[in-house]
Design an enzyme around this catalytic site. Structure first.
Site, PDB file in Angstrom:
ATOM      1  N   HIS A 168     -12.563  29.976  56.654  1.00  0.00           N
ATOM      2  CA  HIS A 168     -11.867  30.947  55.813  1.00  0.00           C
ATOM      3  C   HIS A 168     -10.410  30.551  55.717  1.00  0.00           C
ATOM      4  O   HIS A 168      -9.838  30.072  56.695  1.00  0.00           O
ATOM      5  CB  HIS A 168     -11.991  32.359  56.409  1.00  0.00           C
ATOM      6  CG  HIS A 168     -11.690  33.416  55.410  1.00  0.00           C
ATOM      7  ND1 HIS A 168     -10.420  33.842  55.148  1.00  0.00           N
ATOM      8  CD2 HIS A 168     -12.515  34.093  54.577  1.00  0.00           C
ATOM      9  CE1 HIS A 168     -10.468  34.754  54.205  1.00  0.00           C
ATOM     10  NE2 HIS A 168     -11.716  34.931  53.828  1.00  0.00           N
TER      11      HIS A 168
ATOM     12  N   ASP B 277     -19.919  36.029  54.443  1.00  0.00           N
ATOM     13  CA  ASP B 277     -21.101  35.639  53.665  1.00  0.00           C
ATOM     14  C   ASP B 277     -22.234  35.126  54.533  1.00  0.00           C
ATOM     15  O   ASP B 277     -23.359  35.007  54.082  1.00  0.00           O
ATOM     16  CB  ASP B 277     -20.715  34.552  52.650  1.00  0.00           C
ATOM     17  CG  ASP B 277     -19.731  35.091  51.652  1.00  0.00           C
ATOM     18  OD1 ASP B 277     -20.017  36.146  51.085  1.00  0.00           O
ATOM     19  OD2 ASP B 277     -18.665  34.486  51.466  1.00  0.00           O
TER      20      ASP B 277
HETATM   21  N1  COA Z   1     -17.762  22.980  56.473  1.00  0.00           N
HETATM   22  C1  COA Z   1     -17.231  21.787  56.881  1.00  0.00           C
HETATM   23  N2  COA Z   1     -15.891  21.552  56.918  1.00  0.00           N
HETATM   24  C2  COA Z   1     -15.077  22.539  56.523  1.00  0.00           C
HETATM   25  C3  COA Z   1     -15.569  23.786  56.085  1.00  0.00           C
HETATM   26  C4  COA Z   1     -16.977  23.983  56.077  1.00  0.00           C
HETATM   27  N3  COA Z   1     -17.499  25.151  55.683  1.00  0.00           N
HETATM   28  N4  COA Z   1     -14.516  24.565  55.731  1.00  0.00           N
HETATM   29  C5  COA Z   1     -13.420  23.840  55.940  1.00  0.00           C
HETATM   30  N5  COA Z   1     -13.744  22.618  56.426  1.00  0.00           N
HETATM   31  C6  COA Z   1     -12.808  21.564  56.860  1.00  0.00           C
HETATM   32  C7  COA Z   1     -12.167  20.847  55.685  1.00  0.00           C
HETATM   33  O1  COA Z   1     -12.929  19.745  55.268  1.00  0.00           O
HETATM   34  C8  COA Z   1     -10.823  20.473  56.276  1.00  0.00           C
HETATM   35  O2  COA Z   1     -11.029  19.379  57.128  1.00  0.00           O
HETATM   36  P1  COA Z   1      -9.864  18.264  57.332  1.00  0.00           P
HETATM   37  O3  COA Z   1      -8.702  19.005  57.923  1.00  0.00           O
HETATM   38  O4  COA Z   1     -10.475  17.252  58.224  1.00  0.00           O
HETATM   39  O5  COA Z   1      -9.568  17.726  55.963  1.00  0.00           O
HETATM   40  C9  COA Z   1     -10.470  21.675  57.169  1.00  0.00           C
HETATM   41  O6  COA Z   1     -11.754  22.223  57.559  1.00  0.00           O
HETATM   42  C10 COA Z   1      -9.643  22.728  56.477  1.00  0.00           C
HETATM   43  O7  COA Z   1     -10.327  23.101  55.288  1.00  0.00           O
HETATM   44  P2  COA Z   1      -9.649  23.519  53.920  1.00  0.00           P
HETATM   45  O8  COA Z   1     -10.523  23.106  52.787  1.00  0.00           O
HETATM   46  O9  COA Z   1      -8.230  23.064  53.910  1.00  0.00           O
HETATM   47  O10 COA Z   1      -9.656  25.063  54.064  1.00  0.00           O
HETATM   48  P3  COA Z   1      -9.382  26.077  52.904  1.00  0.00           P
HETATM   49  O11 COA Z   1      -8.622  27.192  53.509  1.00  0.00           O
HETATM   50  O12 COA Z   1      -8.791  25.409  51.724  1.00  0.00           O
HETATM   51  O13 COA Z   1     -10.847  26.548  52.475  1.00  0.00           O
HETATM   52  C11 COA Z   1     -12.877  27.750  52.413  1.00  0.00           C
HETATM   53  C12 COA Z   1     -11.407  27.749  52.885  1.00  0.00           C
HETATM   54  C13 COA Z   1     -13.454  29.130  52.670  1.00  0.00           C
HETATM   55  C14 COA Z   1     -12.908  27.481  50.893  1.00  0.00           C
HETATM   56  C15 COA Z   1     -13.649  26.652  53.172  1.00  0.00           C
HETATM   57  O14 COA Z   1     -13.635  26.939  54.555  1.00  0.00           O
HETATM   58  C16 COA Z   1     -15.077  26.505  52.671  1.00  0.00           C
HETATM   59  O15 COA Z   1     -15.314  25.756  51.728  1.00  0.00           O
HETATM   60  N6  COA Z   1     -16.072  27.221  53.292  1.00  0.00           N
HETATM   61  C17 COA Z   1     -17.437  27.175  52.836  1.00  0.00           C
HETATM   62  C18 COA Z   1     -17.619  28.138  51.663  1.00  0.00           C
HETATM   63  C19 COA Z   1     -17.580  29.586  52.098  1.00  0.00           C
HETATM   64  O16 COA Z   1     -18.245  29.987  53.042  1.00  0.00           O
HETATM   65  N7  COA Z   1     -16.821  30.385  51.340  1.00  0.00           N
HETATM   66  C20 COA Z   1     -16.741  31.813  51.557  1.00  0.00           C
HETATM   67  C21 COA Z   1     -15.382  32.246  51.938  1.00  0.00           C
HETATM   68  S1  COA Z   1     -15.385  33.981  52.346  1.00  0.00           S
END
Ligand code: COA
Length: 447
Positions: free
Chosen positions: A324, A381
């Site tokens: 998140h 979720d």
């Molecule tokens: N699975 C694997 N790796 C993940 C991940 C996941 N669900 N979520 C984040 N990461 C990793 C990223 O690849 C990144 O790795 P790095 O530092 O080696 O590059 C790190 O964790 C930080 O992620 P980032 O994309 O910068 O976080 P964000 O704040 O931009 O994204 C979400 C937040 C929610 C979009 C992201 O965690 C995600 O895609 N989750 C899955 C979708 C989901 O469940 N969404 C519902 C949200 S309520």
């Protein structure tokens, strides 16, 4: 709260101690920037005059460190796992409040009195029918359309029946009217979209049911000879709607604010919010979680493969329902839903192998250094999908349920923005990194 035909907002203004200005030096030029502090002691450096004074803007892709407004609606602290609507902990609302009571709280800032809630509920439930003639438009949509596309289109279309509510400068009364109209008809639009998509006749709304029961009734009609939906299902859905009702400046709410800031109508802003929510990185994650668990189940529940794929940056795959932007220790909503999930399945006597899989996957991920070091925990979720499955909601409708809950938050933010002295069209800047000026070459000379 005063009530004279319309509800007047009363925004709580808490006086905060003045803070030392922040000092910034750009290209040798030092400037002072005012520091703003919120009621929960969060600090922000006000950069609204930065460009005028220094010629520089701030750069923050993904807006992870940018406050786009001040707001009195929702407080969330991702480090401590706190979520409160108008100061009231989400756990207490999920336990005791109704969805409409929560909506009133979010939109108007205070818990309604018994009389106000009765009036709000009766007025709203009296308006759940769609405008005459609108139902036929569902028949014109392709059966392959995703339910979120249907919902978004229908909300835009609804504006055609209420031209006076698309006023770019709505009166307080028109703001209340459009809020009532959207809250009242949204479940009907969602349920009609579902039934028409399956080629089934619609089940018209009933005024005598609660907001949540009425939605389930319109989705599934009378079940097993019982006129009203099962109370276990109603309570589980009530809780899901409340937990999804607001989450401050998330992607879809920011979209609603941005679209609304052009003074487009609430219909246009909410329709755009539905579009933003649809994506799998936001509301679409609940559908993606179940699809992922089904796939894991089909392929013999090999967690090591799934985790390896999620960690491999080239795979394009992420562990759905994990991580998140704001919560970095736990998501308070997922704690409530995990407990609710067990209760619902036991009470309904359902054995869902996906729930066991979800628990094992959570355990495996939380022992894995990749997820621990990045503070990736199950989000709302992760467990909501399992409950929705148990309620008999088809997977492709999950994000619609998220939208149904989030509508209250969207409307609260839209209203707060319109009534705020800070109101200004949203228009971020950028740093251009493309080619510098170059000459147009006629097509005959380009080979
Ligand atoms: N699975 C694997 N790796 C993940 C991940 C996941 N669900 N979520 C984040 N990461 C990793 C990223 O690849 C990144 O790795 P790095 O530092 O080696 O590059 C790190 O964790 C930080 O992620 P980032 O994309 O910068 O976080 P964000 O704040 O931009 O994204 C979400 C937040 C929610 C979009 C992201 O965690 C995600 O895609 N989750 C899955 C979708 C989901 O469940 N969404 C519902 C949200 S309520």
């Amino acid at each position: 709260m005063k009530q004279s035909g319309t509800i007047i907002p009363e925004v709580t203004q808490v006086k905060q101690p003045a803070l030392e200005p922040a000092k910034l030096s750009v290209g040798g030029k030092a400037i002072d920037l005012q520091v703003t502090i919120g009621t929960e002691q969060e600090k922000a450096i006000d950069i609204t005059r930065l460009r005028d004074s220094t010629g520089a803007i701030t750069l923050d892709p993904g807006l992870g460190n940018t406050g786009s407004c001040t707001s009195s609606i929702t407080f969330l602290d991702g480090e401590r796992g706190i979520l409160r609507y108008r100061g009231i902990p989400i756990e207490q609302l999920a336990e005791s409040a109704t969805y409409l009571e929560t909506s009133y709280l979010l939109i108007y800032g205070v818990l309604p009195t018994r009389r106000q809630l009765e009036q709000f509920t009766t007025t709203l439930m009296g308006r759940t029918a769609l405008p005459q003639g609108m139902e036929r438009f569902f028949d014109l949509l392709p059966k392959t359309a995703h339910p979120m596309a249907v919902l978004s289109s229908m909300v835009q279309l609804l504006s055609g029946y209420y031209p006076e509510l698309t006023n770019p400068n709505p009166t307080a009364q028109q703001i209340d009217e459009v809020i009532l109209t959207l809250l009242a008809t949204f479940p009907t639009l969602a349920a009609y979209g579902y039934r028409k998509g399956r080629g089934e006749p619609v089940v018209p709304p009933r005024k005598d049911l609660t907001y949540t029961s009425n939605y389930l009734y319109m989705m599934f009609g009378p079940q097993g000879g019982k006129p009203n939906p099962d109370e276990v299902l109603v309570q589980a859905l009530r809780q899901i709607l409340i937990l999804h009702a607001d989450h401050e400046q998330n992607c879809s709410t920011s979209t609603v604010r941005l679209v609304g800031s052009s003074r487009a109508s609430a219909f246009a802003a909410i329709s755009a919010g539905i579009g933003a929510l649809w994506g799998p990185l936001h509301g679409g994650a609940n559908q993606a979680v179940i699809e992922m668990l089904e796939e894991i189940h089909r392929s013999g529940a090999d967690f090591s493969k799934v985790l390896a794929k999620a960690k491999d940056k080239n795979s394009g795959f992420r562990l759905m329902g994990f991580g998140h932007r704001v919560y970095k220790n736990f998501d308070p909503r997922s704690r409530i839903l995990k407990a609710a999930c067990d209760k619902v399945l036991v009470r309904l006597g359902i054995q869902d192998p996906l729930l066991d899989l979800a628990k094992q996957l959570e355990e495996a991920a939380l022992k894995d250094d990749y997820f621990l070091s990045r503070k990736l925990y199950p989000n709302v979720d992760f467990y909501s999908g399992i409950i929705l499955r148990a309620l008999g909601i088809p997977t492709e409708q999950f994000t619609v349920i998220f939208a149904l809950g989030r509508l209250a938050g969207w409307l609260a933010h839209w209203r707060e923005m319109l009534l705020s002295p800070e109101f200004r069209i949203g228009r971020p800047r950028q740093i251009y990194v493309g080619p510098t000026e170059q000459k147009y070459i006629p097509i005959s000379q380009r080979d």
